[in-house]
Scaffold this active site. Structure first.
Site, PDB file in Angstrom:
ATOM      1  N   ARG A  14      34.842  72.089  22.059  1.00 59.87           N
ATOM      2  CA  ARG A  14      35.894  72.681  22.865  1.00 59.87           C
ATOM      3  C   ARG A  14      35.469  72.748  24.321  1.00 59.87           C
ATOM      4  O   ARG A  14      34.307  73.036  24.615  1.00 59.87           O
ATOM      5  CB  ARG A  14      36.171  74.100  22.363  1.00 59.87           C
ATOM      6  CG  ARG A  14      37.402  74.765  22.905  1.00 59.87           C
ATOM      7  CD  ARG A  14      37.498  76.206  22.450  1.00 59.87           C
ATOM      8  NE  ARG A  14      36.783  76.490  21.218  1.00 59.87           N
ATOM      9  CZ  ARG A  14      36.089  77.616  21.023  1.00 59.87           C
ATOM     10  NH1 ARG A  14      35.969  78.509  21.983  1.00 59.87           N
ATOM     11  NH2 ARG A  14      35.487  77.833  19.865  1.00 59.87           N
ATOM     12  N   SER A 102      43.872  74.868  19.510  1.00 59.26           N
ATOM     13  CA  SER A 102      44.087  75.986  18.594  1.00 59.26           C
ATOM     14  C   SER A 102      44.738  77.154  19.333  1.00 59.26           C
ATOM     15  O   SER A 102      45.784  77.011  19.942  1.00 59.26           O
ATOM     16  CB  SER A 102      42.762  76.374  17.929  1.00 59.26           C
ATOM     17  OG  SER A 102      42.969  77.360  16.947  1.00 59.26           O
ATOM     18  N   HIS A 103      44.091  78.321  19.305  1.00 60.63           N
ATOM     19  CA  HIS A 103      44.662  79.514  19.936  1.00 60.63           C
ATOM     20  C   HIS A 103      44.062  79.772  21.314  1.00 60.63           C
ATOM     21  O   HIS A 103      44.298  80.829  21.903  1.00 60.63           O
ATOM     22  CB  HIS A 103      44.419  80.736  19.046  1.00 60.63           C
ATOM     23  CG  HIS A 103      42.961  81.001  18.807  1.00 60.63           C
ATOM     24  ND1 HIS A 103      42.238  80.277  17.882  1.00 60.63           N
ATOM     25  CD2 HIS A 103      42.087  81.860  19.379  1.00 60.63           C
ATOM     26  CE1 HIS A 103      40.975  80.713  17.901  1.00 60.63           C
ATOM     27  NE2 HIS A 103      40.873  81.658  18.800  1.00 60.63           N
ATOM     28  N   LYS A 112      38.442  69.264  16.044  1.00 60.69           N
ATOM     29  CA  LYS A 112      37.911  69.663  14.753  1.00 60.69           C
ATOM     30  C   LYS A 112      37.572  68.371  14.014  1.00 60.69           C
ATOM     31  O   LYS A 112      38.437  67.505  13.829  1.00 60.69           O
ATOM     32  CB  LYS A 112      38.922  70.518  13.994  1.00 60.69           C
ATOM     33  CG  LYS A 112      39.160  71.858  14.690  1.00 60.69           C
ATOM     34  CD  LYS A 112      40.156  72.740  13.981  1.00 60.69           C
ATOM     35  CE  LYS A 112      40.303  74.059  14.739  1.00 60.69           C
ATOM     36  NZ  LYS A 112      41.313  74.952  14.134  1.00 60.69           N
ATOM     37  N   ASP A 237      49.204  80.598  14.537  1.00 63.21           N
ATOM     38  CA  ASP A 237      48.536  80.288  15.796  1.00 63.21           C
ATOM     39  C   ASP A 237      48.933  78.872  16.222  1.00 63.21           C
ATOM     40  O   ASP A 237      49.771  78.230  15.577  1.00 63.21           O
ATOM     41  CB  ASP A 237      47.015  80.478  15.694  1.00 63.21           C
ATOM     42  CG  ASP A 237      46.332  79.427  14.825  1.00 63.21           C
ATOM     43  OD1 ASP A 237      47.005  78.807  13.986  1.00 63.21           O
ATOM     44  OD2 ASP A 237      45.117  79.223  14.992  1.00 63.21           O
ATOM     45  N   ASP A 239      47.753  75.872  16.121  1.00 70.05           N
ATOM     46  CA  ASP A 239      47.656  74.703  15.227  1.00 70.05           C
ATOM     47  C   ASP A 239      47.871  75.082  13.767  1.00 70.05           C
ATOM     48  O   ASP A 239      47.599  74.291  12.869  1.00 70.05           O
ATOM     49  CB  ASP A 239      46.330  73.964  15.419  1.00 70.05           C
ATOM     50  CG  ASP A 239      45.114  74.785  15.011  1.00 70.05           C
ATOM     51  OD1 ASP A 239      45.183  76.030  15.045  1.00 70.05           O
ATOM     52  OD2 ASP A 239      44.075  74.187  14.676  1.00 70.05           O
ATOM     53  N   ASP A 241      46.591  77.114  11.480  1.00 74.52           N
ATOM     54  CA  ASP A 241      45.626  77.367  10.400  1.00 74.52           C
ATOM     55  C   ASP A 241      45.347  78.862  10.236  1.00 74.52           C
ATOM     56  O   ASP A 241      44.545  79.249   9.390  1.00 74.52           O
ATOM     57  CB  ASP A 241      44.329  76.571  10.591  1.00 74.52           C
ATOM     58  CG  ASP A 241      43.597  76.885  11.884  1.00 74.52           C
ATOM     59  OD1 ASP A 241      44.032  77.786  12.632  1.00 74.52           O
ATOM     60  OD2 ASP A 241      42.579  76.210  12.161  1.00 74.52           O
ATOM     61  N   ARG A 242      46.014  79.718  11.041  1.00 76.15           N
ATOM     62  CA  ARG A 242      45.857  81.170  10.901  1.00 76.15           C
ATOM     63  C   ARG A 242      47.231  81.833  10.833  1.00 76.15           C
ATOM     64  O   ARG A 242      48.144  81.442  11.547  1.00 76.15           O
ATOM     65  CB  ARG A 242      45.049  81.747  12.065  1.00 76.15           C
ATOM     66  CG  ARG A 242      43.627  81.179  12.096  1.00 76.15           C
ATOM     67  CD  ARG A 242      42.745  81.937  13.070  1.00 76.15           C
ATOM     68  NE  ARG A 242      43.243  81.834  14.409  1.00 76.15           N
ATOM     69  CZ  ARG A 242      43.329  82.877  15.252  1.00 76.15           C
ATOM     70  NH1 ARG A 242      42.966  84.076  14.870  1.00 76.15           N
ATOM     71  NH2 ARG A 242      43.772  82.688  16.470  1.00 76.15           N
ATOM     72  N   HIS A 324      42.651  83.289   8.745  1.00 78.09           N
ATOM     73  CA  HIS A 324      42.329  82.062   7.999  1.00 78.09           C
ATOM     74  C   HIS A 324      42.361  82.421   6.510  1.00 78.09           C
ATOM     75  O   HIS A 324      41.594  83.279   6.061  1.00 78.09           O
ATOM     76  CB  HIS A 324      40.920  81.568   8.344  1.00 78.09           C
ATOM     77  CG  HIS A 324      40.780  80.932   9.680  1.00 78.09           C
ATOM     78  ND1 HIS A 324      41.166  79.631   9.942  1.00 78.09           N
ATOM     79  CD2 HIS A 324      40.276  81.411  10.847  1.00 78.09           C
ATOM     80  CE1 HIS A 324      40.911  79.335  11.196  1.00 78.09           C
ATOM     81  NE2 HIS A 324      40.365  80.390  11.771  1.00 78.09           N
TER      82      HIS A 324
END
Length: 458
Positions: A14, A102-103, A112, A237, A239, A241-242, A324
């Site tokens: 990142r 992501s967030h 990722k 979020d 992307d 995944d949460r 998650h």
């Protein structure tokens, strides 16, 4: 080319767009990751990206690097991260790259990386960095193809769903990330009435930051749920995944209680199932899973670590405070907010009780949010180590799977060293406010004393 070493994090790669990450540096990163894959016998990878303005260009640069090392690339377009994970199973591919911030704030983007159908973390990411630093890359000529994976994902979830008879209305807040364009048609196919909120993709995130663990980011969802009389609100979020959840009254349900409600439903079907969660979670989670006939396993913080522990223990479900959630029961074991949302809707569709009433019946404790205190990287683990010895010497039971989770007669406290920042992370839970204040004061004072003591020794 030397990449900024700080982009290589514990769970992903990142950096700041235009500084750490340019199309040239991402191409170089593709060469390094492609070499990592080839060294492990992997010659095919899927590539997906989120809706941030820089993501498609970075995906193309990453794909070019992969192909130059002999890795065939299958571009799957703008997708949520869980659909990238799904693509590996659906297409029979062992490698994958998701381009996503992501967030994280708008100025960031990231990657990722996956090999052998697992997300890379820790030492594996450090190996990719070492290949980049070594500047010795595999050579080859990989091919490029494309695949539409979203319809296959929706069909797979719908074909396996076990919805009850209760009609449901749900508000879905995608925060202008990638989750809404998949979740809305999926939930509608499950027979649910869906009210979309910020489901148009816009990588500048104009309405609110897409991080459902921050309560203020759920304000619009809470208001909308009450306005339209929905049964539940689901938030993703950036992307997807949460997951965040709010009740029909607009009350926020935190990650450990989301996991508990899903666990209790699972255990009606799978008695004795193992369920993994992290040391920051409420004691209520672990106690109620055990009471319902499950086997709770407390483990380290970090979504990749939870996934690995689930595989090791053959656990059917796992999750974190951060939202998650990982289903290995009827699913593949990766963190997937869209799929988890469908399972949550299954639970609600099989009861007549309002969600707020289901939550109200759970045992109540008082707790703090995470408290982060600065502590230098070079001593943070030593501080925690000394505290373990100190608390045990005073007769307390201490769980040390990740830091020190100290049990008291009326609550517990946690202190752990952050994996990613120069801080100590604390969390406290107790039977009442008085006990909470006492435990928090005691542990934070001891930590301050230990840090001063160690710093005085240098």
């Amino acid at each position: 080319m030397k990449l900024n070493p700080h982009i290589f994090r514990e769970y992903d790669i990142r950096g700041v767009i235009g500084e750490d990450l340019t199309e040239d540096t991402v191409h170089w990163l593709g060469l390094a990751f492609g070499t990592y894959l080839r060294e492990r016998g992997i010659s095919k990878a899927t590539v997906g990206w989120d809706c941030r303005p820089s993501s498609e260009g970075f995906a193309n640069a990453m794909g070019a690097g992969l192909r130059e090392t002999g890795v065939d690339t299958i571009f799957i377009g703008v997708v949520p991260t869980p659909i990238l994970y799904f693509s590996m199973f659906h297409l029979g591919v062992d490698g994958a790259v998701m381009v996503t911030g992501s967030h994280n704030p708008n100025e960031y983007n990231g990657f990722k990386l996956c090999a052998h159908k697992q997300a890379l973390f820790g030492e594996q990411i450090r190996m990719v960095r070492a290949i980049s630093d070594r500047e010795e890359f595999a050579k080859g000529q990989g091919k490029t193809t494309t695949s539409d994976i979203i319809s296959a994902y929706i069909d797979r979830v719908v074909s396996d769903a076990r919805m009850g008879g209760r009609p449901l209305k749900v508000v879905v807040d995608a925060g202008n990330g990638t989750g809404g364009v998949v979740a809305v048609p999926l939930y509608e196919k499950l027979g649910v009435q869906v009210i979309p909120l910020f489901c148009e993709m816009d990588g500048t995130f104009p309405n609110h930051h897409p991080d459902p663990t921050v309560p203020k980011n759920l304000d619009a969802l809470r208001k909308r749920v009450v306005e339209v009389g929905a049964d539940v609100g689901l938030a993703f979020d950036g992307d997807a995944d949460r997951l965040g959840v709010v009740t029909e009254k607009g009350e926020i349900i935190f990650g450990d209680m989301i996991l508990l409600l899903l666990s209790l439903a699972l255990l009606q079907e799978e008695k004795g199932a193992k369920i993994v969660s992290e040391v920051k979670c409420s004691q209520v989670l672990f106690d109620e899973i055990a009471k319902a006939g499950g086997v709770p396993i407390m483990w380290k913080v970090g979504h990749s670590l939870i996934k690995a522990k689930m595989a090791e223990e053959d656990a059917l479900l796992g999750g974190e405070m951060s939202g998650h959630i990982f289903f290995r029961h009827r699913w593949y074991g990766f963190d997937d907010a869209i799929y988890t949302g469908s399972r949550f809707l299954e639970v609600l569709s099989c009861t007549t009780e309002p969600l707020s009433e289901i939550v109200r019946k759970l045992p109540r404790k008082v707790s703090t949010p995470e408290i982060r205190v600065n502590c230098p990287d070079d001593i943070k683990f030593e501080v925690v180590s000394r505290l373990v010895g100190l608390f045990r010497a005073e007769g307390n039971e201490v769980v040390t799977v990740d830091g020190a989770r100290v049990k008291f007669k009326d609550g517990w406290g946690l202190v752990r060293a952050s994996n990613t920042q120069p801080v100590l992370v604390f969390r406290f839970e107790a039977d009442n406010e008085e006990a909470l204040s006492r435990i928090q004061g005691f542990m934070m004072e001891k930590a301050k004393e230990a840090q001063k003591e160690i710093q005085g020794e240098f």
